[in-house]
Write an enzyme that holds these catalytic residues in place. Structure first.
Site, short mmCIF file in Angstrom:
data_model
loop_
_atom_site.label_atom_id
_atom_site.label_comp_id
_atom_site.label_asym_id
_atom_site.label_seq_id
_atom_site.Cartn_x
_atom_site.Cartn_y
_atom_site.Cartn_z
N ARG A 1 0.82 -1.22 0.00
CA ARG A 1 0.00 0.00 0.00
C ARG A 1 0.85 1.27 0.00
NH1 ARG A 1 -3.69 -1.40 4.67
NH2 ARG A 1 -4.91 -3.15 3.92
N ARG B 1 -3.49 6.42 1.15
CA ARG B 1 -4.10 7.56 1.84
C ARG B 1 -3.18 8.31 2.78
NH1 ARG B 1 -9.41 4.60 4.08
NH2 ARG B 1 -7.90 2.91 4.28
N ARG C 1 -7.17 11.45 -5.52
CA ARG C 1 -8.43 10.73 -5.28
C ARG C 1 -9.60 11.71 -5.31
NH1 ARG C 1 -10.68 5.99 -1.32
NH2 ARG C 1 -12.83 6.67 -1.44
N ASP D 1 -7.13 -2.72 -6.98
CA ASP D 1 -7.73 -3.32 -5.80
C ASP D 1 -7.73 -4.83 -5.96
OD1 ASP D 1 -9.31 -2.56 -3.24
OD2 ASP D 1 -10.43 -4.21 -4.13
N TYR E 1 -14.45 -12.45 0.48
CA TYR E 1 -15.21 -11.24 0.17
C TYR E 1 -16.49 -11.57 -0.61
CZ TYR E 1 -11.47 -8.06 1.66
OH TYR E 1 -10.55 -7.36 2.40
#
Length: 363
Positions: free
Chosen positions: A28, A32, A41, A78, A154
């Site tokens: 990652r 963020r 973003r 993703d 998921y």
């Protein structure tokens, strides 16, 4: 034609070839915690707006490389793009994580599943080609996917989970349905990673983020067996270049020997593993990647540097007494936290390079 690679340290470490220092990249690393990522973003309007736009995906993949002296870039995407392409309807609510409109919990839903047309994932392959071109040979590009088991979690849960109740219930009650989901996922993931390699990825990583939630015995049957299937199908060479394959199972240190035999070139470890003992156990089968606790990055830079040295000391000098070489890629034991101070990452990257060079000096 892509530019020749100027820094192949990461690829050499993956293949257990001599390196002047220990290469470093972070799970990652585009994310963020970087203010420049948050700005991009905001322009994209949403996470999927970012991930499905080739130019935005290229921009955010390169952002951490402008800031830090990293030895690899990883595709910005993703892990859930494959089930989304299967028609399950992926969305991201602000601050809530991924959600699927459809869950796969019964015979009818499993019967409707199929390996998606890879053309539905064209936006990913376009991004890979664009990033590779933009890197201009600076460092290698890593492609990736979620493992068949992690994707299945998921798909059955419909999103993230605290207790994995739905997916484990299905696994124990209807193992036949679970195996069917996993077989489809394994085929889809293998095709997906091969298409990323064809588009320009120079290494590929399988994230088995939820493998460690399984009981012993179940892990081997429902997670590792399908990761092994994927790794057996993924290209090991493209255009005359060797393509390393990395496998990371969060919570997988318990099964290190079995994971090391799954067909990957590199096994990723989380922070619960002792790197020196892991190195002794895997011998010359695989390189290792890891394994700093991401929360170390909340400590002051001096403490970060100290913990970096502890990880490198634990692995030791990669030069073996018999003249061989054991590969180590420095990384975190899981993804970097969104709250991480960016300047602390500078301390990490610089100390990995400085201290690993020191460790290679003859005594």
């Amino acid at each position: 034609m892509n530019a020749p690679l100027q820094n192949d340290t990461f690829l050499r470490a993956c293949l257990r070839q001599p390196t002047e220092y220990t290469p470093v990249w972070l799970m990652r690393q585009a994310g963020r915690y970087l203010p420049e990522y948050r700005e991009t973003r905001a322009k994209a309007g949403s996470f999927m707006g970012l991930a499905t736009n080739r130019d935005y995906a290229t921009e955010v993949t390169l952002q951490p490389l402008e800031r830090y002296d990293l030895d690899a870039a990883i595709l910005f995407s993703d892990i859930l793009t494959v089930p989304d392409a299967m028609g399950l309807g992926l969305s991201f609510a602000q601050g809530e994580g991924p959600k699927f409109a459809k869950q796969v919990r019964d015979e009818a839903a499993v019967a409707a599943l199929a390996v998606p047309d890879m053309d539905k994932l064209r936006y990913v392959f376009d991004a890979v080609s664009s990033i590779r071109k933009a890197l201009n040979g600076r460092v290698p590009l890593i492609g990736f996917s979620g493992s068949p088991w992690t994707l299945a979690c998921y798909m059955v849960e419909g999103g993230g989970s605290d207790d994995y109740r739905q997916v484990k219930s299905l696994m124990y009650a209807r193992p036949d349905l679970m195996h069917r989901i996993l077989a489809i996922n394994a085929e889809a993931v293998a095709q997906y990673l091969n298409a990323q390699i064809e588009a320009g990825a120079q290494a590929v990583m399988l994230f088995d983020s939820w493998g460690g939630v399984l009981a012993d015995g179940m892990f081997q049957q429902f997670s590792l067996a399908y990761s092994r299937q994927v790794l057996a199908r993924v290209k090991t060479e493209h255009e005359g270049q060797r393509i390393p394959r990395l496998l990371f199972t969060r919570g997988g240190a318990l099964w290190l020997d079995e994971i090391a035999d799954a067909g990957a070139d590199v096994v990723g470890l989380d922070w619960t593993a002792n790197l020196g003992r892991a190195r002794a156990r895997v011998g010359d089968r695989v390189a290792l990647q890891g394994n700093l606790d991401p929360n170390v990055l909340f400590a002051p830079p001096d403490a970060v540097r100290q913990q970096v040295r502890a990880v490198l000391d634990s692995f030791g000098n990669p030069h073996r007494a018999d003249g061989g070489w054991d590969g180590h890629v420095f990384n975190l034991g899981h993804g970097i936290s969104q709250f991480t101070p960016p300047e602390h990452v500078t301390a990490l990257v610089d100390e990995v390079h400085r201290y690993s060079r020191h460790l290679r000096q003859p005594v």
